[in-house]
Design an enzyme around this catalytic site. Sequence first.
Site, PDB file in Angstrom:
ATOM      1  N   ARG A   1      10.342   6.603  -1.462  1.00 39.02           N
ATOM      2  CA  ARG A   1      10.578   5.391  -2.365  1.00 39.02           C
ATOM      3  C   ARG A   1      10.904   6.913  -3.382  1.00 39.02           C
ATOM      4  NH1 ARG A   1       7.286   3.693  -4.870  1.00 39.02           N
ATOM      5  NH2 ARG A   1       5.552   3.766  -3.146  1.00 39.02           N
TER       6      ARG A   1
ATOM      7  N   TYR B   1      16.378   3.589   2.437  1.00 36.31           N
ATOM      8  CA  TYR B   1      15.359   4.400   2.945  1.00 36.31           C
ATOM      9  C   TYR B   1      13.893   3.473   2.456  1.00 36.31           C
ATOM     10  CZ  TYR B   1      10.811   6.669   4.860  1.00 36.31           C
ATOM     11  OH  TYR B   1      10.240   7.162   5.853  1.00 36.31           O
TER      12      TYR B   1
ATOM     13  N   LYS C   1       9.604  -4.392  -1.499  1.00 37.18           N
ATOM     14  CA  LYS C   1       8.907  -4.224  -2.439  1.00 37.18           C
ATOM     15  C   LYS C   1       9.635  -4.470  -4.007  1.00 37.18           C
ATOM     16  CE  LYS C   1       5.881  -1.829  -0.192  1.00 37.18           C
ATOM     17  NZ  LYS C   1       4.610  -0.871  -0.942  1.00 37.18           N
TER      18      LYS C   1
ATOM     19  N   HIS D   1       0.207  -6.037  -4.005  1.00 38.52           N
ATOM     20  CA  HIS D   1       0.279  -5.231  -3.011  1.00 38.52           C
ATOM     21  C   HIS D   1      -1.150  -5.329  -2.332  1.00 38.52           C
ATOM     22  CE1 HIS D   1       0.947  -0.500  -2.087  1.00 38.52           C
ATOM     23  NE2 HIS D   1       1.988  -1.106  -1.225  1.00 38.52           N
TER      24      HIS D   1
ATOM     25  N   SER E   1      -0.404   2.722  -1.778  1.00 38.57           N
ATOM     26  CA  SER E   1       0.813   3.643  -1.240  1.00 38.57           C
ATOM     27  C   SER E   1       0.150   5.444  -0.029  1.00 38.57           C
ATOM     28  CB  SER E   1       2.247   4.467  -0.994  1.00 38.57           C
ATOM     29  OG  SER E   1       2.760   2.726  -1.895  1.00 38.57           O
TER      30      SER E   1
ATOM     31  N   CYS F   1      -2.621   4.912   1.478  1.00 37.22           N
ATOM     32  CA  CYS F   1      -4.432   4.912   1.753  1.00 37.22           C
ATOM     33  C   CYS F   1      -4.902   3.851   1.985  1.00 37.22           C
ATOM     34  CB  CYS F   1      -4.305   3.991  -0.102  1.00 37.22           C
ATOM     35  SG  CYS F   1      -3.442   5.953  -1.306  1.00 37.22           S
TER      36      CYS F   1
ATOM     37  N   ASP G   1       1.049  -5.700   3.492  1.00 35.42           N
ATOM     38  CA  ASP G   1       1.238  -4.650   2.426  1.00 35.42           C
ATOM     39  C   ASP G   1       1.461  -5.214   1.214  1.00 35.42           C
ATOM     40  OD1 ASP G   1       1.968  -2.373   1.962  1.00 35.42           O
ATOM     41  OD2 ASP G   1       4.011  -3.284   1.572  1.00 35.42           O
TER      42      ASP G   1
ATOM     43  N   ARG H   1       7.994   6.284   9.600  1.00 32.51           N
ATOM     44  CA  ARG H   1       7.251   5.241   9.873  1.00 32.51           C
ATOM     45  C   ARG H   1       7.797   4.772  11.137  1.00 32.51           C
ATOM     46  NH1 ARG H   1       4.401   2.703   4.848  1.00 32.51           N
ATOM     47  NH2 ARG H   1       4.090   4.407   3.902  1.00 32.51           N
TER      48      ARG H   1
HETATM   49  P1  GTP Z   1       2.020   1.968   2.633  1.00 36.56           P
HETATM   50  O1  GTP Z   1       2.070   1.625   4.423  1.00 36.56           O
HETATM   51  O2  GTP Z   1       2.354   3.201   2.032  1.00 36.56           O
HETATM   52  O3  GTP Z   1       1.374   1.040   1.819  1.00 36.56           O
HETATM   53  O4  GTP Z   1       0.574   3.004   3.548  1.00 36.56           O
HETATM   54  P2  GTP Z   1      -1.287   1.933   3.259  1.00 36.56           P
HETATM   55  O5  GTP Z   1      -1.862   1.924   2.814  1.00 36.56           O
HETATM   56  O6  GTP Z   1      -0.583   0.830   5.027  1.00 36.56           O
HETATM   57  O7  GTP Z   1      -1.584   3.082   4.540  1.00 36.56           O
HETATM   58  P3  GTP Z   1      -2.396   3.228   6.233  1.00 36.56           P
HETATM   59  O8  GTP Z   1      -3.325   2.584   6.726  1.00 36.56           O
HETATM   60  O9  GTP Z   1      -1.639   3.042   6.767  1.00 36.56           O
HETATM   61  O10 GTP Z   1      -2.751   5.026   6.424  1.00 36.56           O
HETATM   62  C1  GTP Z   1      -2.330   5.877   5.470  1.00 36.56           C
HETATM   63  C2  GTP Z   1      -3.091   7.104   6.161  1.00 36.56           C
HETATM   64  O11 GTP Z   1      -4.133   7.188   6.184  1.00 36.56           O
HETATM   65  C3  GTP Z   1      -2.203   7.139   7.573  1.00 36.56           C
HETATM   66  O12 GTP Z   1      -2.582   8.677   7.648  1.00 36.56           O
HETATM   67  C4  GTP Z   1      -3.936   6.797   8.234  1.00 36.56           C
HETATM   68  O13 GTP Z   1      -4.244   7.413   9.010  1.00 36.56           O
HETATM   69  C5  GTP Z   1      -4.771   7.216   6.738  1.00 36.56           C
HETATM   70  N1  GTP Z   1      -5.721   6.567   6.851  1.00 36.56           N
HETATM   71  C6  GTP Z   1      -5.726   4.707   7.074  1.00 36.56           C
HETATM   72  N2  GTP Z   1      -7.430   4.610   6.974  1.00 36.56           N
HETATM   73  C7  GTP Z   1      -8.064   5.662   6.579  1.00 36.56           C
HETATM   74  C8  GTP Z   1      -9.378   5.922   6.791  1.00 36.56           C
HETATM   75  O14 GTP Z   1     -10.621   4.507   7.226  1.00 36.56           O
HETATM   76  N3  GTP Z   1     -10.552   6.915   6.848  1.00 36.56           N
HETATM   77  C9  GTP Z   1      -9.055   8.465   6.963  1.00 36.56           C
HETATM   78  N4  GTP Z   1      -9.662   9.346   6.361  1.00 36.56           N
HETATM   79  N5  GTP Z   1      -7.932   8.185   7.152  1.00 36.56           N
HETATM   80  C10 GTP Z   1      -7.333   6.248   6.516  1.00 36.56           C
HETATM   81  C1  SPV Z   2       4.774   1.827   0.176  1.00 33.05           C
HETATM   82  O1  SPV Z   2       5.295   2.857   0.288  1.00 33.05           O
HETATM   83  O2  SPV Z   2       3.819   0.882  -0.710  1.00 33.05           O
HETATM   84  C2  SPV Z   2       5.439   1.349   2.054  1.00 33.05           C
HETATM   85  C3  SPV Z   2       6.475   1.936   1.934  1.00 33.05           C
HETATM   86  O3  SPV Z   2       5.287   0.323   2.352  1.00 33.05           O
HETATM   87  S1  SPV Z   2       7.852   1.982   1.605  1.00 33.05           S
HETATM   88  O4  SPV Z   2       8.525   0.411   1.565  1.00 33.05           O
HETATM   89  O5  SPV Z   2       8.838   2.546   1.073  1.00 33.05           O
HETATM   90  O6  SPV Z   2       8.216   1.548  -0.144  1.00 33.05           O
HETATM   91 MN    MN Z   3       1.182   0.302   5.722  1.00 36.87          MN
END
Ligand code: GTP
Ligand code: SPV
Ligand code: MN
Length: 582
Positions: free
Chosen positions: A66, A194, A203, A223, A245, A247, A272, A362
């Site tokens: 994004r 993307y 979003k 979110h 995002s 996190c 999400d 992704r």
């Molecule tokens: P978006 O899809 O962008 O909104 O991200 P998200 O909030 O869904 O995050 P996601 O669960 O995909 O995690 C993002 C990154 O953080 C990944 O590389 C995970 O492996 C890492 N991660 C997630 N949960 C944890 C955790 O509890 N501990 C650690 N150390 N890393 C984590």
């Molecule tokens: C985020 O960035 O929070 C995502 C990926 O879930 S996107 O759909 O590109 O916004």
């Molecule tokens: Mn996600």
Amino acid sequence: MTPAERWVEEVAKTTRPASLVWCDGSDAEHARLMEQMLSDRTLQQLHPRQAPGCTLHRSHPSDVARTEHLTFIASRSQEAAGPTNNWMSPQDARSRVGALFEGVMQGRTAYVVPYVMGPLGSPFSKVGIEVTDSPYVVANMRIMTRMGKPALDQLGASEDFVPGLHSVGDLSPDRRFIVHFPEERLIWSIGSGYGGNALLGKKCFALRIASTIARDQGWMAEHMLILELELPGGETHYVGAAFPSACGKTNLAMLVSPLEELGYKVRTVGDDIAWLRVGDDGRLWAVNPEAGFFGVVPGTGPDTNPTAMATIDHDTIFTNVAVTPDGIPWWEGKDKSPPADLLDWQGKPWDRSGKAAHPNSRFTVAARQCPSMSPKWEDPKGVPLSALVFGGRRARVAPLVFETRDWEHGVFVAATMGSETTAAATGQVGVVRRDPMAMLPFCGYNMADYFAHWLRMGRKLSRPPAIFHVNWFRTGPDGKFLWPGFGQNLRVLLWMIDRVKGKGGAIETPIGLVPKPTDLNLDGLDLPHTTAEELLRVDKDAWAVEVQEIRSFFDRLGPRLPAELGRTLDALAHKLGVTASA
Ligand code: GTP
Ligand code: SPV
Ligand code: MN
């Protein structure tokens, strides 16, 4: 002609596509599109046995995340967009961005993608129509939403849909704009193919436009992941959690319980986005408007997220991962050692110096493929929330978990949360910024008004969820994470539910109610007591600095900031012994 047909005709007049295809979402249509994308190399077929039904897409190297600085709210007044959004006047948008759409689809096919956000037939669902010149977007929307005929059936001759016009344009960041017209409930996106820039249901609609609709109608678009937690004996609780995002939302939503044998289970409702309403029972009810996952690939592995691994082992679109010469996808965190002769995310032989997969690579996959989906995930009325969780990625300052004192304090904590930036958006990674409710890039209107809306919603809830703050990412002096995270996050969820039920210990601190190490169930975890103490430590000096940062953030929001939040900040400053500054 229906209002939808009229709008499509109008955009076709502007964009002048060579042909126009109304998508019905059928298997036959999907097969045709996939065929076409495989033959023109938009997609690459992956290994037929190791990754059946999976494809790889490589996006333009300047179009991998994004682009928040190119994302605009085109409300009539700048004040309506507020100081945290980029603003463009609707007239400017029409001349600057509208001009870019003139004839942009010449020689291309325009796909009309009708879609529903929310379970089909739910009174809370909403229809969108995206016109796009990207077949890759169509294939993704088919996974992420309820797309095609069911959406047109739900819409009928109604004009109640959110139109979204999307073109990849020339993919140049110089001519890239993602513009939202909140008053007209209209989205324009050009110059990117993307994720959140181009899949307009996600979003753009389900957060930015939906948040403005929600403000007007008295609900919330957030979110947030939604998870189901089952306790021994079958009692279930639902939790909504907002993290910025990349996190940890998808990972928490798919958590595999390390205490499954004892009867603690976690199931997924959404990963999400959550649409939240006050139920007749005075509780907060949540619906996941999406039908699939657009998840971060790196870090997804058998130890971290086995559920996601099982979900994406077939019929998944991978974007910007690495691949072996015979088509097996690979990314950092998939397994211990990269295979030989890997091609990186740009298709070049990987020299092992940088990352093989793009950090924001992704997967797009249907929720129905996910083995942990809750039977309630498509329940038209949603699920009632026992707790809301907010959190960020903070190497320092924020403890593993704390509970807020009440709704108002919870809103303050959520409104002031800080988090380090990630690869999900272009720009510097690892910079701490305020990301209120994880909505900084996604709130479609003035952030101060958004806080007021949160406070208003709380007054309508006779049985509000408890509000917590978490941080899985605190590091030690060696820079390593102190908390094992992933499945072990269950232990933090269990403490929350204990608190909701009036059990579970906690000590009062200036920032809220923090458990002692002995208040958490850490059985079977090899976590030294000193590490647990460090994870739960509230460092007053660090929080005093935080107070100053919150104050300058509040100053930015100006006089529209609800007075309650200013007062809560003053109370926090007082508790920390920080002298109030003007
Ligand atoms: P978006 O899809 O962008 O909104 O991200 P998200 O909030 O869904 O995050 P996601 O669960 O995909 O995690 C993002 C990154 O953080 C990944 O590389 C995970 O492996 C890492 N991660 C997630 N949960 C944890 C955790 O509890 N501990 C650690 N150390 N890393 C984590
Ligand atoms: C985020 O960035 O929070 C995502 C990926 O879930 S996107 O759909 O590109 O916004
Ligand atoms: Mn996600």
